[in-house]
Design an enzyme around this catalytic site. Structure first.
Site, PDB file in Angstrom:
ATOM      1  N   GLY A  36       0.803  -1.220   0.000  1.00 48.70           N
ATOM      2  CA  GLY A  36       0.000   0.000   0.000  1.00 48.70           C
ATOM      3  C   GLY A  36       0.830   1.260   0.000  1.00 48.70           C
ATOM      4  CD  GLU A  62       0.681  -8.563  -1.983  1.00 47.20           C
ATOM      5  OE1 GLU A  62       1.810  -8.121  -1.661  1.00 47.20           O
ATOM      6  OE2 GLU A  62       0.529  -9.417  -2.859  1.00 47.20           O
ATOM      7  N   GLY A 117       0.189  -2.775   4.200  1.00 47.18           N
ATOM      8  CA  GLY A 117       0.594  -3.041   5.583  1.00 47.18           C
ATOM      9  C   GLY A 117       0.695  -1.734   6.357  1.00 47.18           C
ATOM     10  NE  ARG A 118       5.696   2.162   5.268  1.00 43.30           N
ATOM     11  CZ  ARG A 118       6.935   1.869   5.692  1.00 43.30           C
ATOM     12  NH1 ARG A 118       7.365   2.341   6.831  1.00 43.30           N
ATOM     13  NH2 ARG A 118       7.736   1.119   4.958  1.00 43.30           N
ATOM     14  CB  CYS A 175      26.159  -1.123  24.712  1.00 45.87           C
ATOM     15  SG  CYS A 175      25.626  -1.274  26.403  1.00 45.87           S
ATOM     16  CD  GLU A 176      24.846  -1.536  18.029  1.00 48.82           C
ATOM     17  OE1 GLU A 176      24.955  -0.792  17.029  1.00 48.82           O
ATOM     18  OE2 GLU A 176      24.583  -2.717  17.981  1.00 48.82           O
TER      19      GLU A 176
HETATM   20  N1  LLP Z   1       3.590  -7.052  -0.119  1.00 52.90           N
HETATM   21  C1  LLP Z   1       4.881  -7.399  -0.218  1.00 52.90           C
HETATM   22  C2  LLP Z   1       5.252  -8.488  -1.109  1.00 52.90           C
HETATM   23  C3  LLP Z   1       5.859  -6.717   0.541  1.00 52.90           C
HETATM   24  O1  LLP Z   1       7.130  -7.057   0.423  1.00 52.90           O
HETATM   25  C4  LLP Z   1       5.454  -5.665   1.402  1.00 52.90           C
HETATM   26  C5  LLP Z   1       6.454  -4.942   2.229  1.00 52.90           C
HETATM   27  C6  LLP Z   1       4.093  -5.353   1.497  1.00 52.90           C
HETATM   28  C7  LLP Z   1       3.185  -6.055   0.709  1.00 52.90           C
HETATM   29  C8  LLP Z   1       3.572  -4.286   2.408  1.00 52.90           C
HETATM   30  O2  LLP Z   1       4.024  -3.023   2.013  1.00 52.90           O
HETATM   31  P1  LLP Z   1       3.477  -1.699   2.763  1.00 52.90           P
HETATM   32  O3  LLP Z   1       2.015  -1.564   2.449  1.00 52.90           O
HETATM   33  O4  LLP Z   1       3.673  -1.890   4.217  1.00 52.90           O
HETATM   34  O5  LLP Z   1       4.280  -0.598   2.208  1.00 52.90           O
HETATM   35  N2  LLP Z   1      10.697  -2.617   7.401  1.00 52.90           N
HETATM   36  C9  LLP Z   1      10.514  -1.562   6.438  1.00 52.90           C
HETATM   37  C10 LLP Z   1       9.413  -1.876   5.453  1.00 52.90           C
HETATM   38  C11 LLP Z   1       9.666  -3.164   4.661  1.00 52.90           C
HETATM   39  C12 LLP Z   1       8.548  -3.461   3.676  1.00 52.90           C
HETATM   40  C13 LLP Z   1       8.756  -4.780   3.024  1.00 52.90           C
HETATM   41  N3  LLP Z   1       7.693  -5.210   2.176  1.00 52.90           N
HETATM   42  C14 LLP Z   1      10.229  -0.242   7.174  1.00 52.90           C
HETATM   43  O6  LLP Z   1      10.222  -0.223   8.403  1.00 52.90           O
HETATM   44  O7  LLP Z   1      10.053   0.806   6.540  1.00 52.90           O
END
Ligand code: LLP
Length: 434
Positions: free
Chosen positions: A247, A284, A286-287, A353-354
């Site tokens: 998203g 899909e 998430g964030r 500790c970093e």
């Molecule tokens: N689908 C796939 C195949 C993905 O690899 C991801 C995120 C999503 C959906 C969800 O994407 P979103 O809607 O959340 O943008 N740890 C990193 C973010 C890594 C995202 C990896 N893939 C951060 O904290 O910014």
């Protein structure tokens, strides 16, 4: 009671001089459950979901919450009850969805390195689709499915070679990235899939990156995907669903991503123009569904004013909030009860500790030891990436629903951390002469 919203933070607001999540005073939750403490607003999650639902009104769409953003069972349940499917990337993710009441046939199994064991379990559970990332994975999946007398529903993840203009670590749709099948290999890969007895082609998918705040990369990716669908179907392989991956980005620091409803209206217009408007669609996110629904409440332990820098040491650290250390990410930090004093400039750091253990650089804050602060936009990719570094237990998580709050994860104890560890018998090491 006066209410003052924080920009980009729906459902988190000051009332008088106190910060609230929905109807809950955050300082009360901190007193009751300790800090660091993650607090999520259910209605913020549902209103973020509603923006996607509005954007897709009248279309055939399955919104699959990407639980890598926040896999807490209590969060999954919110989306399962709202009718969402789920994007998973491991067998563990699948177990979480099923434990929280999600439906297997609404699961999309993504990821570049699924194991045979994970494939077997997902096939037995009846997941809706495997998003396959390479020709090698396709062959293995077909073998595994055949050995179970099944055909795996597959979609090939294509790498559209589009620059999402985000942080390089979370950019996934460029040719140089490890993800997806290269554009020029897509049609041959579908032709291979069509000949394999253990797979059944159902869709196509792509994911170009995360925290994308502009429209153009999505519009470019959609055009490239549709070109591919035309080419695959011209080769005689029908594509039932089109999955556009993750998203939108969110507002961390004055970022201005398009809203889900606006962007999707534009993307759907593009689909209509090209004659694909009636296809089954998947996304899909998430964030954008959880990021700004969550805060991390933390206590100021010590102030260390110095000649070159002032440090404000808090009880949350990079093990709880890894994004600043990993991506130099910005999270707003605000007091739960603002003081009237003149702010000073502080580097807000954790106890680990970093030197990489920082949460915010050069923040203007009027603070004293014992004050409570909220690190904002902490609903996504914080607890899901939290670790036990420095033997720190992971924080507790609370779901707020109006005037009610529920502990959805207990604070991790040291006994939890040591479970599964054993001490080898003491005595002389074999082969040692000492
Ligand atoms: N689908 C796939 C195949 C993905 O690899 C991801 C995120 C999503 C959906 C969800 O994407 P979103 O809607 O959340 O943008 N740890 C990193 C973010 C890594 C995202 C990896 N893939 C951060 O904290 O910014």
């Amino acid at each position: 009671m006066s209410s003052q919203d924080l920009p980009g933070q729906p459902h988190i607001a000051y009332r008088g001089n106190e910060l609230f999540s929905e109807e809950m005073r955050l300082s009360d939750l901190a007193k009751q459950h300790g800090t660091p403490l993650f607090v999520y607003s259910k209605s913020a999650m549902l209103s973020a979901l509603a923006a996607y639902q509005r954007g897709f009104a009248g279309r055939k769409v399955q919104i699959c919450y990407a639980l890598k953003a926040n896999p807490a069972l209590g969060v999954i349940q919110v989306f399962a009850q709202a009718g969402c499917g789920f994007d998973i990337v491991s067998g563990g993710d699948m177990d979480r969805v099923l434990a929280a009441g999600g439906q297997a046939d609404k699961i999309i199994f993504s990821g570049v390195g699924k194991t045979r064991a994970e494939m077997r379990r997902a096939l037995a559970a009846g997941v809706g689709c495997f998003n396959v990332e390479s020709e090698a994975e396709l062959e293995v999946l077909s073998d595994v499915a055949l050995s179970m007398g099944l055909r795996a529903p597959v979609s090939i993840r294509v790498n559209p070679n589009v620059d999402p203009q985000t942080h390089p670590y979370i950019s996934t749709g460029l040719k140089s990235s490890k993800f997806g099948v290269a554009h020029e290999r897509v049609v041959p890969t579908y032709q291979r899939a069509a000949k394999l007895a253990g797979v059944r082609v159902v869709g196509i998918d792509c994911h170009i990156g995360s925290q994308i705040t502009q429209e153009e990369p999505y519009l470019d990716a959609i055009d490239r995907m549709l070109d591919l669908v035309e080419a695959i179907e011209a080769a005689g392989i029908p594509i039932q669903h089109i999955d556009f991956g993750g998203g939108l980005g969110i507002n961390y620091n004055g970022d201005t991503p398009p809203s889900a409803d606006d962007l999707w209206k534009k993307l759907l217009a593009r689909l209509d123009t090209r004659g694909f408007g009636k296809r089954q669609l998947m996304i899909e996110p998430g964030r954008s569904l959880v990021g700004n629904a969550g805060v991390c409440v933390t206590e100021v332990l010590y102030l260390k004013p110095g000649e070159q820098k002032n440090f404000c040491v808090i009880d949350a650290a990079m093990n709880d909030l890894p994004r600043p250390a990993l991506y130099q990410a910005f999270h707003q930090i605000v007091p739960l009860s603002p003081r009237p004093d003149t702010p000073a400039t502080w580097d807000v750091v954790g106890p680990i500790c970093e030197s990489g253990d920082w949460i915010g650089h050069e923040r203007a804050l009027a603070v004293q030891p014992g004050d409570l602060l909220a690190v904002l936009s902490a609903g996504a990719y914080c607890m899901s990436m939290a670790s036990n570094y420095n033997s720190r237990g992971r924080a507790a998580e609370i779901l707020v629903d109006g005037k009610q709050s529920h502990v959805i994860r207990q604070r991790e104890s040291i006994a939890d951390q040591m479970r599964g560890e054993t001490l080898p018998p003491c005595g002389r090491t074999s082969g040692s002469s000492a």
